[in-house]
Design an enzyme around this catalytic site. Structure first.
Site, PDB file in Angstrom:
ATOM      1  CE  LYS A  13      -2.074  -1.131   3.850  1.00 53.07           C
ATOM      2  NZ  LYS A  13      -1.327  -2.370   4.137  1.00 53.07           N
ATOM      3  NE  ARG A  88      -4.439  -1.388   9.676  1.00 50.71           N
ATOM      4  CZ  ARG A  88      -3.354  -0.873   9.079  1.00 50.71           C
ATOM      5  NH1 ARG A  88      -3.369   0.348   8.594  1.00 50.71           N
ATOM      6  NH2 ARG A  88      -2.265  -1.592   8.969  1.00 50.71           N
ATOM      7  NE  ARG A 127       7.162  -2.227   6.448  1.00 53.17           N
ATOM      8  CZ  ARG A 127       5.839  -2.113   6.539  1.00 53.17           C
ATOM      9  NH1 ARG A 127       5.133  -1.612   5.540  1.00 53.17           N
ATOM     10  NH2 ARG A 127       5.217  -2.511   7.637  1.00 53.17           N
ATOM     11  NE  ARG A 160       6.208  -0.053  10.611  1.00 50.11           N
ATOM     12  CZ  ARG A 160       5.066  -0.101   9.916  1.00 50.11           C
ATOM     13  NH1 ARG A 160       5.001   0.464   8.709  1.00 50.11           N
ATOM     14  NH2 ARG A 160       4.010  -0.691  10.422  1.00 50.11           N
ATOM     15  NE  ARG A 171       1.865  -4.867  11.600  1.00 47.00           N
ATOM     16  CZ  ARG A 171       2.963  -4.669  10.853  1.00 47.00           C
ATOM     17  NH1 ARG A 171       4.110  -5.236  11.204  1.00 47.00           N
ATOM     18  NH2 ARG A 171       2.913  -3.922   9.790  1.00 47.00           N
TER      19      ARG A 171
HETATM   20  P1  ADP Z   1       2.153  -1.850   3.253  1.00 48.91           P
HETATM   21  O1  ADP Z   1       2.137  -0.344   3.223  1.00 48.91           O
HETATM   22  O2  ADP Z   1       0.970  -2.455   2.560  1.00 48.91           O
HETATM   23  O3  ADP Z   1       2.339  -2.401   4.626  1.00 48.91           O
HETATM   24  P2  ADP Z   1       4.752  -1.575   1.895  1.00 48.91           P
HETATM   25  O4  ADP Z   1       4.432  -0.744   0.704  1.00 48.91           O
HETATM   26  O5  ADP Z   1       5.442  -0.923   3.027  1.00 48.91           O
HETATM   27  O6  ADP Z   1       3.409  -2.331   2.409  1.00 48.91           O
HETATM   28  O7  ADP Z   1       5.590  -2.831   1.372  1.00 48.91           O
HETATM   29  C1  ADP Z   1       6.118  -3.790   2.307  1.00 48.91           C
HETATM   30  C2  ADP Z   1       7.517  -4.186   1.872  1.00 48.91           C
HETATM   31  O8  ADP Z   1       7.436  -4.948   0.667  1.00 48.91           O
HETATM   32  C3  ADP Z   1       8.439  -3.022   1.557  1.00 48.91           C
HETATM   33  O9  ADP Z   1       9.735  -3.365   1.981  1.00 48.91           O
HETATM   34  C4  ADP Z   1       8.384  -2.889   0.028  1.00 48.91           C
HETATM   35  O10 ADP Z   1       9.618  -2.414  -0.518  1.00 48.91           O
HETATM   36  C5  ADP Z   1       8.127  -4.321  -0.400  1.00 48.91           C
HETATM   37  N1  ADP Z   1       7.245  -4.424  -1.577  1.00 48.91           N
HETATM   38  C6  ADP Z   1       6.186  -3.639  -1.909  1.00 48.91           C
HETATM   39  N2  ADP Z   1       5.607  -4.055  -3.059  1.00 48.91           N
HETATM   40  C7  ADP Z   1       6.318  -5.152  -3.463  1.00 48.91           C
HETATM   41  C8  ADP Z   1       6.209  -6.042  -4.592  1.00 48.91           C
HETATM   42  N3  ADP Z   1       5.256  -5.882  -5.519  1.00 48.91           N
HETATM   43  N4  ADP Z   1       7.111  -7.038  -4.672  1.00 48.91           N
HETATM   44  C9  ADP Z   1       8.071  -7.203  -3.742  1.00 48.91           C
HETATM   45  N5  ADP Z   1       8.225  -6.399  -2.657  1.00 48.91           N
HETATM   46  C10 ADP Z   1       7.352  -5.398  -2.513  1.00 48.91           C
HETATM   47  P1  ADP Z   2       1.130  -1.802   7.761  1.00 48.05           P
HETATM   48  O1  ADP Z   2       2.530  -1.918   7.342  1.00 48.05           O
HETATM   49  O2  ADP Z   2       0.671  -2.932   8.602  1.00 48.05           O
HETATM   50  O3  ADP Z   2       0.189  -1.524   6.647  1.00 48.05           O
HETATM   51  P2  ADP Z   2       0.691   0.787   9.024  1.00 48.05           P
HETATM   52  O4  ADP Z   2       1.890   1.627   8.967  1.00 48.05           O
HETATM   53  O5  ADP Z   2      -0.451   1.107   8.133  1.00 48.05           O
HETATM   54  O6  ADP Z   2       1.132  -0.713   8.875  1.00 48.05           O
HETATM   55  O7  ADP Z   2       0.124   0.757  10.509  1.00 48.05           O
HETATM   56  C1  ADP Z   2       0.962   0.480  11.617  1.00 48.05           C
HETATM   57  C2  ADP Z   2       0.107   0.355  12.876  1.00 48.05           C
HETATM   58  O8  ADP Z   2      -0.596   1.591  13.114  1.00 48.05           O
HETATM   59  C3  ADP Z   2      -0.998  -0.698  12.814  1.00 48.05           C
HETATM   60  O9  ADP Z   2      -0.537  -1.985  13.165  1.00 48.05           O
HETATM   61  C4  ADP Z   2      -2.006  -0.144  13.838  1.00 48.05           C
HETATM   62  O10 ADP Z   2      -1.585  -0.396  15.159  1.00 48.05           O
HETATM   63  C5  ADP Z   2      -1.906   1.347  13.600  1.00 48.05           C
HETATM   64  N1  ADP Z   2      -2.879   1.801  12.584  1.00 48.05           N
HETATM   65  C6  ADP Z   2      -2.605   2.296  11.342  1.00 48.05           C
HETATM   66  N2  ADP Z   2      -3.732   2.588  10.681  1.00 48.05           N
HETATM   67  C7  ADP Z   2      -4.754   2.267  11.514  1.00 48.05           C
HETATM   68  C8  ADP Z   2      -6.180   2.315  11.417  1.00 48.05           C
HETATM   69  N3  ADP Z   2      -6.786   2.757  10.299  1.00 48.05           N
HETATM   70  N4  ADP Z   2      -6.904   1.895  12.475  1.00 48.05           N
HETATM   71  C9  ADP Z   2      -6.324   1.462  13.598  1.00 48.05           C
HETATM   72  N5  ADP Z   2      -5.000   1.374  13.770  1.00 48.05           N
HETATM   73  C10 ADP Z   2      -4.213   1.769  12.735  1.00 48.05           C
END
Ligand code: ADP
Ligand code: ADP
Ligand code: ZN
Length: 215
Positions: A13, A88, A127, A160, A171
């Protein structure tokens, strides 16, 4: 373009949101980033949120809805936005619908990124995020420079606290129980566009842009 990016932790995302910001010139609204900023600032809200985040649980709906609603009122969101990590829960989705309707707005699309669980765990373990400019990397799939620093600004990369295996599994459970029902929720609203998130980053980006253009 008013978008929601839906998908489990690690689905891509944040990575795709950053690309869509450049493509459509609209802001990314990441509740995770906003909550982490509050934790860093040690605001009363941040101090409370940290407990939930460290455990891999969700921060209470009222807190998150408050942050997002305030953000959506700002001028730069009037022409569109990308919600990354919100909603969420069904309660958050209902609150979003109400807020947008009060502003005479509605979502154009909900992009759901589909990735299998083992890949998600591998993505989260590898990541890294630049502590200075926020750019995301992956040690294997999107590696930083050879010096191990951010390739954009030279900043130090952060792993992180919640990207450790035990918290990650938690999660995933939270996602399945509380967030996955939103797929049906938005399918019923006719907004859901499912994208295979297992492809390479650029391929996923192309598929999202095509899906949005097709409407
Ligand atoms: P989210 O925001 O949904 O938690 P991230 O965008 O932070 O996910 O992506 C999680 C990890 O996976 C990051 O280290 C990113 O560089 C990697 N990543 C994202 N998209 C891809 C993909 N299509 N293939 C492989 N690795 C990916
Ligand atoms: P991810 O890599 O899992 O997509 P985020 O960076 O979006 O992680 O979120 C990290 C943490 O922040 C989540 O595990 C949760 O504790 C909190 N958080 C983020 N967005 C929300 C939401 N919309 N509602 C509740 N908690 C949230
Ligand atoms: Zn950087």
């Amino acid at each position: 373009m008013k978008l929601v990016l839906l998908g489990p932790p690690g689905a891509g995302k944040g990575t795709q949101a950053a690309m869509l910001v450049a493509e459509f010139d609209i802001p990314q609204i990441s509740t995770g980033d906003m909550l982490r900023a509050a934790v860093r600032d040690q605001s009363p809200m941040g101090i409370k949120a940290k407990e939930y985040m460290d455990a891999g649980g969700l921060v209470p709906d009222a807190v998150v809805v408050g942050i997002v609603c305030e953000r959506l009122q700002q001028a730069d969101c009037q022409g569109g936005f990308i919600l990354d990590g919100f909603p969420r829960t069904v309660q958050q989705a209902d609150a979003l619908k109400q807020t947008l309707s009060d502003m005479n707005m509605q979502l154009d699309s909900v992009i759901s990124l589909e990735v299998n669980t083992e890949s998600l765990v591998e993505r989260l373990i590898g990541r890294r995020t630049c502590g200075t400019c926020g750019k995301g990397f992956h040690l294997k799939f999107d590696p930083p420079g050879s010096d191990g620093r951010c390739s954009v600004c030279g900043g130090e990369l952060v792993h992180r606290d919640d990207d450790q295996e035990a918290t990650i599994r938690n999660r995933m459970d939270v996602y399945h129980q509380q967030t996955a029902p939103l797929e049906d929720y938005y399918r019923q609203d006719g907004l859901l566009q499912a994208i295979n998130g297992m492809d390479e980053i650029v391929t996923v980006q192309q598929k999202i842009v095509s899906a949005l253009q097709a409407g």
